[in-house]
Motif scaffolding. Structure first.
Motif, PDB file in Angstrom:
ATOM      1  N   ASN A  19      -8.836 -28.511  61.802  1.00 45.09           N
ATOM      2  CA  ASN A  19      -9.708 -29.000  60.631  1.00 45.09           C
ATOM      3  C   ASN A  19      -9.152 -30.555  62.020  1.00 45.09           C
ATOM      4  O   ASN A  19      -8.627 -31.380  61.731  1.00 45.09           O
ATOM      5  N   SER A  20      -8.798 -29.890  62.721  1.00 42.35           N
ATOM      6  CA  SER A  20      -8.693 -31.227  63.848  1.00 42.35           C
ATOM      7  C   SER A  20     -10.156 -31.679  63.746  1.00 42.35           C
ATOM      8  O   SER A  20     -11.582 -31.375  64.252  1.00 42.35           O
ATOM      9  N   LEU A  38     -14.247 -29.667  63.801  1.00 39.94           N
ATOM     10  CA  LEU A  38     -14.877 -30.787  62.497  1.00 39.94           C
ATOM     11  C   LEU A  38     -16.552 -31.200  62.656  1.00 39.94           C
ATOM     12  O   LEU A  38     -16.918 -30.545  62.237  1.00 39.94           O
ATOM     13  N   GLN A  39     -16.299 -31.322  64.220  1.00 45.18           N
ATOM     14  CA  GLN A  39     -17.580 -32.415  64.287  1.00 45.18           C
ATOM     15  C   GLN A  39     -18.587 -31.364  64.796  1.00 45.18           C
ATOM     16  O   GLN A  39     -19.500 -31.244  64.504  1.00 45.18           O
ATOM     17  N   LYS A  52     -18.428 -27.905  63.650  1.00 45.79           N
ATOM     18  CA  LYS A  52     -18.526 -27.062  62.607  1.00 45.79           C
ATOM     19  C   LYS A  52     -19.588 -27.887  61.859  1.00 45.79           C
ATOM     20  O   LYS A  52     -20.711 -27.426  61.378  1.00 45.79           O
ATOM     21  N   LYS A  53     -19.499 -29.243  62.221  1.00 46.74           N
ATOM     22  CA  LYS A  53     -20.416 -30.411  61.315  1.00 46.74           C
ATOM     23  C   LYS A  53     -22.078 -30.406  61.760  1.00 46.74           C
ATOM     24  O   LYS A  53     -23.178 -29.680  60.554  1.00 46.74           O
ATOM     25  N   ASP A 101      -4.876 -27.253  65.836  1.00 38.61           N
ATOM     26  CA  ASP A 101      -5.577 -26.511  64.717  1.00 38.61           C
ATOM     27  C   ASP A 101      -4.091 -24.940  65.446  1.00 38.61           C
ATOM     28  O   ASP A 101      -4.176 -23.649  64.723  1.00 38.61           O
ATOM     29  N   ARG A 107      -7.109 -29.099  71.116  1.00 40.29           N
ATOM     30  CA  ARG A 107      -7.238 -29.221  69.966  1.00 40.29           C
ATOM     31  C   ARG A 107      -6.047 -28.531  69.004  1.00 40.29           C
ATOM     32  O   ARG A 107      -6.273 -27.825  68.176  1.00 40.29           O
TER      33      ARG A 107
END
Length: 441
Positions: free
Chosen positions: A144-145, A149-150, A152-153, A318, A315
């Motif tokens: 969730n770092s 997340l960036q 993954k998006k 995580d 990160r």
């Protein structure tokens, strides 16, 4: 059966009495007098069963059950209620509590009920592990770092298109996991996801693996073979370490990307394949272009949508989630149950620089599970990490060890590079590149 039990009650005498009873059964017991301190303990330690009063100074048991089960779905919660609060206990069971006890009346039921709850926990854990093993797509990306997340998006967005993707980042950052997730998130997911590491083969074998061959096209080609480009028709082709691909093959790959057409080795007939390409590299391809190792036109064709995957040291928030996942995976693989992980274990993991990234963490967790005593993972099961390792030059880094190993193999083969590449299990082109990188020519 060992189990990790958390007791929550603001009546200190009862708290201590329950702690003593459960400890006599060889359970690992922790005690908390408030919901707040209990939630802190749940963060720090691994628990199996929570035994909680339904009425606490800072929380209501029904709500507490909901909060704990949402965050720790494998846990089972037994509520203790005063006579007359049965309605509350029943409501709590609807919210996910395992069972309830009436204080004073059900003392003889405590131990048998905890054992039953532990059996349920064991079942819960096996289901969670099975679910995580069967996970596909973006569910397999843990963390969730902000950086992950960036990434993954971006991957979720590009998955909906048919664009070529270039994944960059250090070795071990999870590029194949991302590539698979993009495939599973695309309209091509019903067809093949085909992966190959370009650094693992010589030019001739890599060409055969990619494009296929006819029988007799080269020594050892005793029958026709379908290539991965053809296998990926309708699906996704993932080329890992594309920076290692021999430059002669790069021209052939470029043609396939532009025309969707290819010719098998030893054949003259043109074949077609409609696939989506995802490529990955740990190299700086722009620098490789300057050095003459990579075609600029292929780079522009690949670099339509780049996603950089962060190093693990970027990160570290995580680390705990990733380590927990590997503990679950390898506990099942090694047939180990009820593993307790101490807070010191996670704190020690944070001291390392993780130059091998997630792959190094995975290997470290597996090794520590093999070394642990009494089903407890603690700092003693880990190598001695030092924070100065991340700032001072590490003479035992992967690069230093790799250079030393290549030198020893070349010495053994008396300078025969073809034999050295065979022993090292890398392509001859990769060996030459590493010789240049380490100034060994």
């Amino acid at each position: 059966m060992n189990g990790n039990i958390l007791i929550i009650d603001d009546e200190i005498k009862l708290l201590k009495l329950l702690g003593m009873i459960l400890s006599q059964e060889n359970f690992n017991v922790k005690e908390a007098s408030t919901a707040r301190s209990a939630m802190t303990m749940l963060e720090q330690y691994e628990f199996d069963v929570v035994l909680s009063d339904i009425r606490l100074p800072d929380a209501f048991g029904i709500d507490l059950v909901k909060s704990i089960k949402a965050k720790y779905p494998h846990l089972e919660i037994i509520l203790m209620t005063a006579f007359g609060n049965i309605t509350d206990a029943v409501q709590a069971m609807k919210n996910g509590a395992y069972d309830y006890l009436v204080k004073g009346d059900d003392n003889e039921k405590i131990i048998p009920l905890v054992y039953k709850a532990l059996e349920k926990v064991k079942d819960n854990k096996s289901k969670i592990i099975q679910k995580s093993t069967n996970q596909k797509g973006f569910e397999t990306i843990i963390g969730n770092s902000p950086l992950i997340l960036q990434a993954k998006k971006l991957a979720e967005k590009v998955a909906l298109t048919d664009a070529t993707v270039l994944l960059t980042g250090e070795t071990g950052t999870g590029k194949e996991v991302f590539a698979n997730a993009i495939h599973e998130g695309s309209e091509r997911k019903r067809n093949n996801f085909v992966a190959i590491n370009c650094s693992a083969f010589s030019k001739e074998i890599l060409e055969s693996e990619l494009f296929g061959h006819k029988a007799g096209s080269f020594t050892g080609a005793i029958k026709d073979k379908k290539g991965l480009v053809e296998e990926a028709n309708g699906g996704t082709l993932f080329l890992d370490e594309i920076g290692e691909m021999p430059i002669e093959l790069q021209a052939k790959l470029l043609r396939v990307l532009e025309t969707k057409e290819f010719i098998k080795m030893g054949e003259t007939k043109v074949s077609r394949s409609d696939f989506r390409l995802i490529a990955a590299t740990n190299r700086d391809l722009e620098e490789e272009i300057k050095q003459g190792h990579f075609r600029e036109d292929l780079y522009f064709r690949l670099n339509i949508f780049e996603i950089r995957l962060p190093e693990l040291r970027e990160r570290k928030e995580d680390l705990k989630a990733l380590a927990k996942n590997f503990v679950d995976v390898f506990s099942q693989k090694l047939h180990i149950s009820n593993v307790q992980v101490t807070p010191d274990y996670y704190k020690t993991l944070e001291k390392n620089d993780w130059k091998g990234n997630i792959r190094e963490l995975r290997n470290t967790v597996e090794r520590s599970l093999i070394l642990m005593n009494n089903n407890t993972l603690d700092a003693d099961n880990l190598p001695h990490y030092s924070k100065k390792n991340s700032t001072e030059k590490d003479f035992f880094s992967m690069k230093s060890l790799e250079k030393e190993h290549i030198m020893k193999v070349l010495q053994y083969t008396k300078g025969n590079k073809a034999e050295a590449s065979r022993l090292l299990e890398i392509g001859i082109a990769t060996l030459y590149r590493k010789l240049e990188e380490y100034n060994l020519r």
